[in-house]
Design an enzyme around this catalytic site. Structure first.
Site, PDB file in Angstrom:
ATOM      1  N   ARG A  50      29.581  39.717 -17.978  1.00  0.00           N
ATOM      2  CA  ARG A  50      29.426  40.732 -17.307  1.00  0.00           C
ATOM      3  C   ARG A  50      27.707  40.995 -16.980  1.00  0.00           C
ATOM      4  NH1 ARG A  50      33.065  44.676 -21.195  1.00  0.00           N
ATOM      5  NH2 ARG A  50      34.968  43.323 -20.929  1.00  0.00           N
TER       6      ARG A  50
ATOM      7  N   CYS B 100      21.857  41.201   2.416  1.00  0.00           N
ATOM      8  CA  CYS B 100      22.335  40.025   2.654  1.00  0.00           C
ATOM      9  C   CYS B 100      22.420  39.405   1.263  1.00  0.00           C
ATOM     10  CB  CYS B 100      21.231  39.129   3.722  1.00  0.00           C
ATOM     11  SG  CYS B 100      21.172  39.844   5.290  1.00  0.00           S
TER      12      CYS B 100
ATOM     13  N   ARG C 235      25.688  39.430  15.583  1.00  0.00           N
ATOM     14  CA  ARG C 235      25.436  40.942  15.836  1.00  0.00           C
ATOM     15  C   ARG C 235      24.103  40.948  16.395  1.00  0.00           C
ATOM     16  NH1 ARG C 235      21.475  43.289  13.418  1.00  0.00           N
ATOM     17  NH2 ARG C 235      21.267  41.666  11.778  1.00  0.00           N
TER      18      ARG C 235
ATOM     19  N   TYR D 288      20.553  29.907  13.496  1.00  0.00           N
ATOM     20  CA  TYR D 288      20.317  30.502  14.695  1.00  0.00           C
ATOM     21  C   TYR D 288      20.108  29.597  15.895  1.00  0.00           C
ATOM     22  CZ  TYR D 288      20.795  35.378  12.566  1.00  0.00           C
ATOM     23  OH  TYR D 288      20.895  36.477  12.128  1.00  0.00           O
TER      24      TYR D 288
END
Length: 289
Positions: free
Chosen positions: A151, A170, A21, A234
């Protein structure tokens, strides 16, 4: 933290080049899991110096249910500044201010901060008010009354509010697990993990959350399990990763909490103590927005 270095190595060697993105480019590997045993020390990265103060204040900010960066910048924590700044640049009030100018105005002008420091309904909002449910309060009460439940879940992923968020979560979903020894573990599912900048921060943050929850529920902390979907490095962090992989991990530090705190919402920065943190020099990298 050899476990983290092994994850870096795995993504570097087995990952695939992928567009993203931010148009930065990544090497990505889908579906990883790492385990950190808090009984062996606190998993704060030692192969580079970590911003401990920022880690603590961000977690406290989440627990407050806050979604405005003013609390963070007032404590000189600047990890969220880029997103509201980018939104401000698109407004009619933008007059060419730099990011530094923007942050200073957030600090000194409350009205400006209320208007332009907002991130939308991000983590703090979802943790404390997911469609009216205070998930943190609920899960702690559930751990106390029904510790073996399957749960014990908190979700930051609210599809109805994703478009209103400056950045969709994220680290989006976490679950607690209590064993027969009354030891508590936490597993995080993270949809997207910036392995060089973000993931070490997330490991420390959720491990600290685990310590806090363990204390207020009267349990012993055990493991933090980190499951990541798109696990990526990255392209502008590759050299930094290579430097880090050459460094030898040091002994893990210890984190102690003020034992007088019995309510998770009462924790303050002064109640958290980092001890014996030995580390290598910092390694800087640019965040992808």
């Amino acid at each position: 933290m050899k476990t983290y270095l092994d994850l870096l190595e795995k993504v570097m060697t087995k990952g695939e080049v992928k567009k993203d993105r931010t148009n930065t480019g990544t090497i990505s590997y889908f579906g990883t899991q790492s385990r950190y045993d808090l009984r062996e020390g606190f998993p704060l990265l030692t192969t580079k110096k970590m911003a401990w103060k920022a880690i603590c204040h961000e977690l406290l900010w989440f627990l407050k249910g806050d979604t405005n960066i003013k609390y963070l910048v007032d404590h000189n924590v600047n990890i969220w500044n880029e997103w509201p700044y980018e939104a401000f640049k698109k407004s009619n009030d933008f007059k060419g201010e730099s990011l530094q100018d923007f942050v200073e105005k957030i600090k000194t002008d409350n009205q400006f901060a209320q208007q332009y420091g907002k991130l939308g309904p991000v983590y703090g909002k979802q943790w404390r008010d997911f469609n009216g449910v205070d998930q943190i309060e609920w899960v702690i009460n559930e751990i106390k009354t029904n510790p073996f439940s399957r749960r014990l879940i908190v979700s930051a992923w609210n599809p109805g509010e994703i478009k209103e968020m400056a950045l969709p979560p994220c680290h989006s979903f976490f679950q607690f697990f209590v064993n027969e020894k009354y030891e508590i573990s936490l597993q995080l599912y993270q949809r997207s993990g910036d392995l060089f900048l973000g993931v070490p921060f997330n490991i420390a943050s959720y491990s600290l959350l685990l310590l806090m929850v363990a204390q207020v529920t009267g349990l012993k902390p055990a493991e933090f399990i980190h499951t990541i979907g798109d696990t990526h490095i990255y392209s502008n962090h590759l050299e930094q990763v290579k430097i880090q992989l050459q460094r030898e991990p040091k002994k893990l530090p210890k984190v102690t909490l003020n034992p007088d705190i019995k309510n998770i919402f009462d924790f303050r920065f002064e109640d958290i103590s980092l001890e014996n943190y030995e580390h290598h020099d910092p390694i800087k990298g640019k965040v992808a927005v």
